[in-house]
Design an enzyme around this catalytic site. Structure first.
Site, PDB file in Angstrom:
ATOM      1  CB  THR A 184      -0.965  -0.011   1.193  1.00 27.03           C
ATOM      2  OG1 THR A 184      -0.326  -0.587   2.326  1.00 27.03           O
ATOM      3  CG2 THR A 184      -2.196  -0.824   0.861  1.00 27.03           C
ATOM      4  CB  SER A 209       3.271   0.180   5.000  1.00 20.91           C
ATOM      5  OG  SER A 209       4.563   0.037   5.596  1.00 20.91           O
ATOM      6  CG  ASP A 210       6.346   2.566  -0.513  1.00 23.93           C
ATOM      7  OD1 ASP A 210       7.477   2.110  -0.247  1.00 23.93           O
ATOM      8  OD2 ASP A 210       6.103   3.185  -1.567  1.00 23.93           O
ATOM      9  CD1 TRP A 211      11.744   0.222   3.833  1.00 22.75           C
ATOM     10  CD2 TRP A 211       9.906  -0.698   2.963  1.00 22.75           C
ATOM     11  NE1 TRP A 211      11.873  -1.148   3.892  1.00 22.75           N
ATOM     12  CE2 TRP A 211      10.770  -1.735   3.363  1.00 22.75           C
ATOM     13  CE3 TRP A 211       8.677  -1.055   2.403  1.00 22.75           C
ATOM     14  CZ2 TRP A 211      10.470  -3.087   3.222  1.00 22.75           C
ATOM     15  CZ3 TRP A 211       8.364  -2.395   2.250  1.00 22.75           C
ATOM     16  CH2 TRP A 211       9.250  -3.394   2.654  1.00 22.75           C
TER      17      TRP A 211
END
Length: 825
Positions: free
Chosen positions: A202, A234-236
């Site tokens: 995401t 999650s994206d970082w």
């Protein structure tokens, strides 16, 4: 698609997951969802769970360490991969990436990127497959299938509408329901239905008011409507909300360990702000991933056989690049004769190869997709290998925009220094860039770390004024030849934590040096974290350098002289790392520097001028009418130079455009990528790419979606439609064996009026074929029900477009040669 292996979950998975879950307390579960470090999850030995490793793709597998000391294969960019229009080739790409993942002990690859090329200004345009949702979905299905059939997981990313880089952490993309369904969600739906991906990532951005890592509605669409049963990472640094995230279905907040989960999640449960049942559901999905990849004791992985290393990966990389190249222009002389390409090797007395990127290969875009290959074949390498000393090289221009990471002439090492002043053993550097992302060398603990040092020797090649500089947020002390030339701090100019590293460098000092001189260099850096709280230790900085600027008038004159004396001139033009990269969007479509001027001057001197466009996304080509041929090579990966020599000398250029190229930026349908008051409105609705170009009375594009020339001729002889399948008969009417991409488009009947409009054409199917001279091929292309539908915003459902359709087949959306009427059932 029928022979793709879609790994099934084993019957014992459900019981094993529940047994492992039962052995974890709340704290352990919350820590599992928080991650261990930059790329790993925590092990839970008492539950039989080992740590799992994820790694960036999509053009290679970097592994845990972002360093040239741990090299990776560098594939052509995703835009190049999709330009093959060949799912079976892309499946082989997936197999190769899976083998690389296994070699680097990676369980899940953070790829593919299936965002759409909404605007040519998108900074990560090169990481996406296409402007079309159907083509994106088909290519991505093959990519996911090729990786997962070898037992390595994938993550569809970035869910959803992460189509630009400006203010990517905070932007709220306002998208109509129909466009969201028909364009941006469609590839995710296609992949989920066909190949059962094990993961999704995401995005940073919000959509219609809700950040994607906590977007209940859109996660419900993915899981409940599309049937996605994998894990959500999650994206970082994208996860911002503990309760909203876990309740929306965010399973893993990366990087660890101090994310919005862990202790924060435990506190939320203890205080009654969320239920432990939400935590358990997330842990179940993580444990199912572990079972699938072989990280959970007591159960077999979804794929038993360990994928074997590809026997000759360089040959495959060369083939991929060759089949991605798009020949967009190939003129014959005005007085008759053969087109400019292919070149006849035995007839070439001299070839002038011109351009900085011909010698210093531009093989990939900037940002998190970066990998370090062990070797790179430049265009100069490839053509000299094929033609020997008949190739004369001229630089032509200087692409100096900002100083770059110290490279040629530098022998550098880097090491961390403890707080007690002792340094760890130094590591060799390929350039002045240091990327310790999520770790410190020697497993040095973050609380022991003081600063980092780059030091070595610079052997000067050119007498003159040398510029030295730095990149990275924090304190810098730069010492050249024993003299401190800078001692100060760099403060970032934006909220993007990667800007200070992916962005431009800062000039610090100019030093006069003599050719042959050996100069000591030392760069001490004390980072100041700009990452969100909880990021693992990340030391990202660079020692930067630029040599004396050459006289560009002289360089252009030398290139013109070389071109005038040669039988053919090949000019390689390119973007730079400061043009196409993660972290920022483009401001224009111009080639950097004086490259346009160079091409025009060379073409005037030699009418047999071939231009090789080495970019990941569209550029303006004001000189196109004055050159003999234009070949697009994208970012071709490490074997690009060999592939270029192959294609120039007769191998079929196999690619077709996956995005429409404008002549000028102002002609492009969508150019707005900068938010206003935090919002970016997708006011164009479903009209992006060729769909937008066709319904406007604006200028024609330079090259249409689907366009690409062959070295042979193709005749489209017959089209039949029966039971949801189109059969197209195509004949190779030329003189050499060639490759064609048969494309099928649907057009609604005239006069149809739908809310929000309807596209003049929709790509509905395609097939890549090969045929010998005179050979006829019948290719069957199925039509999906969804191709005849639209999203009804009033009913919140898919509906059949009323009336009949025309089905057309041809070589591009603007070159359709056969038509028939069709009425869907």
């Amino acid at each position: 698609m029928s022979d793709w292996v879609i790994p099934d979950d084993r019957p014992e998975y459900a019981e094993a997951v529940e047994a492992a879950l039962a052995k974890m307390d709340l704290e352990t579960k919350a820590d599992l969802l928080a991650g261990l470090d930059m790329w790993r999850t925590i092990p839970v030995p008492e539950a039989g769970l080992r740590s799992m490793t994820v790694s960036d793709g999509p053009i290679g597998v970097r592994g845990r360490f972002w360093t040239a000391a741990d090299p990776s294969l560098a594939l052509p960019s995703p835009t190049a991969q999709a330009a093959s229009w060949d799912p079976e080739l892309v499946r082989r790409i997936g197999n190769l990436l899976a083998a690389e993942s296994r070699r680097k002990d990676v369980d899940v690859l953070l790829a593919p990127t299936i965002n759409l090329q909404r605007s040519p200004l998108g900074g990560r345009h090169f990481e996406a497959f296409s402007e079309d949702p159907y083509l994106t979905g088909r290519i991505a299905q093959a990519y996911v299938a090729g990786i997962q059939e070898c037992g390595v997981g994938t993550t569809m990313k970035h869910y959803v509408a992460n189509d630009a880089e400006t203010d990517r952490f905070t932007v709220d993309n306002i998208i109509g329901e129909r466009a969201l369904r028909e364009l941006y969600l469609r590839p995710f739906e296609m992949i989920t239905a066909a190949v059962r991906p094990w993961g999704v990532m995401t995005a940073y951005n919000a959509v219609n008011g809700h950040t994607m890592t906590a977007h209940r509605e859109l996660m419900a669409v993915l899981r409940e409507e599309f049937g996605f049963d994998g894990f959500n990472v999650s994206d970082w640094g994208a996860a911002r909300h503990t309760v909203e995230g876990v309740e929306a279905g965010l399973d893993l907040a990366m990087p660890g360990p101090f994310t919005v989960y862990g202790k924060a999640l435990v506190a939320a449960v203890r205080e009654g702000r969320t239920g432990e049942n939400h935590v358990d559901e997330a842990v179940r999905r993580m444990l199912k991933l572990a079972a699938r990849v072989g990280a959970l004791e007591g159960v077999r992985a979804a794929v038993d056989e360990r994928v074997e290393a590809i026997a000759d990966p360089e040959a495959l990389l060369r083939e991929i690049a060759q089949r991605s190249f798009v020949l967009v222009q190939n003129n014959a002389p005005e007085d008759g004769g053969a087109p400019a390409l292919p070149l006849a090797a035995d007839a070439i007395g001299g070839l002038a190869l011109i351009g900085p990127a011909a010698a210093e290969a531009r093989i990939l875009g900037g940002g998190s997709a970066t990998v370090f290959p062990s070797k790179v074949v430049s265009p100069l390498d490839g053509l000299r290998e094929a033609l020997g000393d008949r190739v004369r090289y001229a630089q032509g221009v200087d692409l100096f925009e900002k100083i770059q990471a110290a490279g040629k002439g530098f022998d550098l090492k880097a090491y961390p220094v403890r707080k007690d002043g002792t340094g760890l053993p130094p590591l060799a550097l390929a350039s002045g860039d240091v990327k310790w992302m999520g770790y410190l060398p020697g497993d040095l603990a973050q609380d022991e770390f003081s600063h980092a040092v780059v030091e070595g020797v610079f052997t000067v090649e050119t007498t003159g004024e040398h510029v030295f500089g730095t990149r990275g947020t924090g304190l810098h002390r730069l010492v050249i030849g024993g003299e401190v030339v800078f001692d100060g701090e760099h403060v970032p100019s934006s909220d993007d934590p990667f800007e200070a590293f992916f962005g431009p460098a800062v000039e610090r000092a100019t030093v006069h040096l003599e050719a042959g001189q050996q100069v000591s260099v030392r760069h001490e850096h004390t980072p100041v974290s700009v990452f969100p709280p909880g990021y693992p230790p990340s030391v990202l900085f660079g020692l930067m350098h630029a040599g004396p600027r050459p006289d560009e008038d002289r360089l252009i004159a030398e290139a013109v002289e070389a071109a005038r004396a040669a039988d053919v001139a090949v000019v390689v033009v390119s973007t730079t790392a400061l043009t196409e990269s993660e972290g920022f969007d483009r401001r224009d479509l111009r080639l950097p520097g004086r490259q346009d001027e160079l091409v025009a001057a060379v073409a005037e001197a030699n009418p047999n001028t071939v231009v090789v466009v080495n970019t990941g996304s569209p550029v303006e080509m004001p000189w196109s009418d004055g050159v003999a041929a234009i070949l697009l090579t994208w970012f071709p990966g490490q074997e690009g130079g060999h592939a270029l020599a192959d294609v120039l000398l007769g191998a079929e250029p196999g690619g077709r455009l996956t995005t429409t190229w404008p002549r000028r930026l102002e002609d492009a349908p969508v150019v707005q990528v900068v938010p206003t008051d935090g919002e970016l409105h997708y006011d164009e609705g479903v009209f992006i790419g060729y769909r937008a170009w066709e319904q406007r009375d604006a200028a024609e594009p330079a090259f249409w979606f689907g366009h690409g020339l062959s070295y042979t001729e193709w005749t489209y002889e017959d089209l039949q439609v029966d039971a949801g399948e189109v059969t197209v008969r195509v004949r190779n009417s030329g003189t050499v064996t060639g490759r064609e991409v048969v494309q099928v488009y649907l057009s609604p009947e005239a006069g149809l009026d739908l809310p929000g409009g309807i596209e003049p054409h929709r790509l509905a199917g395609f097939a890549a074929i090969e045929a010998a001279p005179g050979e006829t091929v019948d290719v069957a292309i199925p039509l999906e029900d969804r191709s005849f539908q639209y999203w009804d915003e009033a009913e919140h459902a898919w509906r059949q477009v009323p009336g009949g359709w025309t089905v057309a087949a041809g070589r591009s959306v603007a070159d359709l040669r056969l038509r028939a009427s069709v009425k869907p059932a």
